[in-house]
Design a protein around this motif. Structure first.
Motif, PDB file in Angstrom:
ATOM      1  N   TYR A  98       0.786  -1.208  -0.033  1.00  0.00           N
ATOM      2  CA  TYR A  98       0.001   0.133  -0.080  1.00  0.00           C
ATOM      3  C   TYR A  98       0.837   1.290  -0.084  1.00  0.00           C
ATOM      4  O   TYR A  98       2.047   1.207   0.507  1.00  0.00           O
ATOM      5  CB  TYR A  98      -0.901   0.010   1.186  1.00  0.00           C
ATOM      6  N   LEU A  99       0.441   2.462  -0.669  1.00  0.00           N
ATOM      7  CA  LEU A  99       1.090   3.618  -0.829  1.00  0.00           C
ATOM      8  C   LEU A  99      -0.007   4.692  -0.109  1.00  0.00           C
ATOM      9  O   LEU A  99      -1.098   4.829  -0.754  1.00  0.00           O
ATOM     10  CB  LEU A  99       1.633   3.838  -1.950  1.00  0.00           C
ATOM     11  N   VAL A 100       0.367   5.452   0.874  1.00  0.00           N
ATOM     12  CA  VAL A 100      -0.345   6.555   1.099  1.00  0.00           C
ATOM     13  C   VAL A 100      -0.052   7.644   0.401  1.00  0.00           C
ATOM     14  O   VAL A 100       1.209   8.278   0.226  1.00  0.00           O
ATOM     15  CB  VAL A 100       0.100   7.015   2.597  1.00  0.00           C
ATOM     16  N   VAL A 101      -1.470   8.194  -0.312  1.00  0.00           N
ATOM     17  CA  VAL A 101      -1.377   9.347  -1.137  1.00  0.00           C
ATOM     18  C   VAL A 101      -1.919  10.468  -0.570  1.00  0.00           C
ATOM     19  O   VAL A 101      -3.063  10.303  -0.250  1.00  0.00           O
ATOM     20  CB  VAL A 101      -1.914   9.044  -2.476  1.00  0.00           C
ATOM     21  N   HIS A 149      -0.552  -1.165  -4.253  1.00  0.00           N
ATOM     22  CA  HIS A 149       0.602  -0.433  -5.352  1.00  0.00           C
ATOM     23  C   HIS A 149       1.575  -1.703  -5.250  1.00  0.00           C
ATOM     24  O   HIS A 149       1.602  -2.841  -4.805  1.00  0.00           O
ATOM     25  CB  HIS A 149       1.132   0.664  -4.530  1.00  0.00           C
ATOM     26  N   ALA A 150       2.560  -1.455  -6.323  1.00  0.00           N
ATOM     27  CA  ALA A 150       3.692  -2.548  -6.390  1.00  0.00           C
ATOM     28  C   ALA A 150       5.000  -1.643  -6.907  1.00  0.00           C
ATOM     29  O   ALA A 150       5.091  -0.750  -7.512  1.00  0.00           O
ATOM     30  CB  ALA A 150       3.275  -3.331  -7.682  1.00  0.00           C
ATOM     31  N   ARG A 183       5.547   6.085   3.992  1.00  0.00           N
ATOM     32  CA  ARG A 183       4.370   6.104   3.302  1.00  0.00           C
ATOM     33  C   ARG A 183       3.860   4.645   2.586  1.00  0.00           C
ATOM     34  O   ARG A 183       2.797   4.727   2.377  1.00  0.00           O
ATOM     35  CB  ARG A 183       4.185   7.205   2.164  1.00  0.00           C
ATOM     36  N   TYR A 184       4.947   3.857   2.693  1.00  0.00           N
ATOM     37  CA  TYR A 184       4.721   2.576   2.404  1.00  0.00           C
ATOM     38  C   TYR A 184       4.707   1.368   3.094  1.00  0.00           C
ATOM     39  O   TYR A 184       5.421   1.202   4.235  1.00  0.00           O
ATOM     40  CB  TYR A 184       5.833   2.227   1.304  1.00  0.00           C
ATOM     41  N   VAL A 185       3.278   0.487   2.988  1.00  0.00           N
ATOM     42  CA  VAL A 185       3.325  -0.854   3.854  1.00  0.00           C
ATOM     43  C   VAL A 185       3.468  -2.091   2.878  1.00  0.00           C
ATOM     44  O   VAL A 185       2.836  -1.983   1.862  1.00  0.00           O
ATOM     45  CB  VAL A 185       2.058  -0.785   4.396  1.00  0.00           C
ATOM     46  N   ILE A 215      -6.649   4.170   2.338  1.00  0.00           N
ATOM     47  CA  ILE A 215      -5.114   4.288   3.127  1.00  0.00           C
ATOM     48  C   ILE A 215      -5.030   5.808   3.376  1.00  0.00           C
ATOM     49  O   ILE A 215      -5.037   6.520   2.660  1.00  0.00           O
ATOM     50  CB  ILE A 215      -4.350   3.652   1.987  1.00  0.00           C
ATOM     51  N   GLN A 216      -4.931   5.687   4.641  1.00  0.00           N
ATOM     52  CA  GLN A 216      -4.777   7.344   5.200  1.00  0.00           C
ATOM     53  C   GLN A 216      -3.839   7.282   6.532  1.00  0.00           C
ATOM     54  O   GLN A 216      -3.821   6.113   6.985  1.00  0.00           O
ATOM     55  CB  GLN A 216      -5.891   8.192   5.345  1.00  0.00           C
TER      56      GLN A 216
END
Length: 267
Positions: free
Chosen positions: A192-195, A205-206, A231-233, A265-266
């Protein structure tokens, strides 16, 4: 950063099914860059059969959908505390040896497009391995514009290069194809990516990780031209998308299936 995640997958069938088995790689694991505070998986229209850790050190949940259902819902939610390690995962985990990640797959097979990118990379004159890794990422990103609607889950690295368009999955596959063709160990990462200001995401995400001797696994988000930060999981790793896919499986019976995914995602 404390990251809140809510990932809901809704299966809709045009008639009662004979059953289904689904593998979920939707449970993050603790690492140097993240700590899982809470994580739950709820299944409506089915049951959780078993959890296990695969050879890539991914936590996998096997669920079965009930016979006769026409709709099922899988909801994964939780909170993960993340930190910025500049994309570096120093310790190799899992039963898969590092040399396995030099192995090509159907999605990352090298052809003339990959050969052309390797030739372009040969002209790069930077001495240290981290800079070279980012230079390779840049070459891949320059060759494939980020553009939705051109590719699908079965698109190969060569197909994406030929099209000149793709998404994060395609950028990752092209990078893996080039790296492995040069004899390097590299793996696919899903997560996942927090945007900022965009909590609702259409999908996961990848990115990729490249093994650098003496350093460890270096993460590279080819699409965004950076190394992963807080920001990445990370969810799962594998040789390609198929081995790290958030959801995969089989269904018994005829008829059509529709899959709706909602990811929030936040911070």
């Amino acid at each position: 950063m404390r990251v809140s995640i809510d990932h809901t997958t809704v299966y809709r069938f045009d008639g009662p099914i004979g059953g289904a088995l689904q593998e979920l790689r939707l449970t993050p694991r603790d690492s140097a860059a993240q700590r899982v505070e809470a994580w739950d998986i709820d299944v409506a229209g089915g049951i959780e059969e078993v959890q296990f850790v695969d050879h890539h050190a991914n936590r996998v949940t096997l669920i079965s959908l009930d016979t006769g259902v026409e709709e099922a819902v899988v909801r994964c939610s939780g909170v993960v505390e993340t930190s910025d390690t500049s994309g570096i995962t120093a310790v190799h985990q899992g039963f898969a040896p590092k040399w396995l990640y030099r192995r090509s797959t159907d999605l990352t097979a090298a052809g003339p497009g990959v050969a052309a990118l390797i030739e372009r990379f040969a002209a790069v004159d930077v001495p240290d391995p981290i800079s070279r890794a980012h230079a390779l990422s840049t070459i891949v990103r320059d060759a494939v514009d980020y553009d939705q609607g051109w590719t699908h889950v079965a698109t190969t690295a060569e197909d994406a290069i030929a099209a000149g368009h793709g998404v994060c999955q395609d950028h990752s596959h092209v990078f893996l194809a080039v790296a492995r063709a040069m004899g390097l160990s590299a793996r696919y990462v899903s997560g996942y990516l927090v945007v900022d200001d965009e909590p609702n995401q259409p999908a996961t995400h990848a990115w990729v990780e490249l093994w650098i001797e003496g350093l460890g696994w270096l993460g590279l988000d080819v699409s965004n031209r950076i190394s992963p930060d807080d920001r990445y999981v990370r969810l799962a790793t594998g040789l390609d998308y198929r081995e790290a896919a958030p959801v995969s499986g089989i269904r018994f019976g005829d008829g059509e299936e529709n899959l709706d995914v909602a990811v929030q995602i936040q911070q």
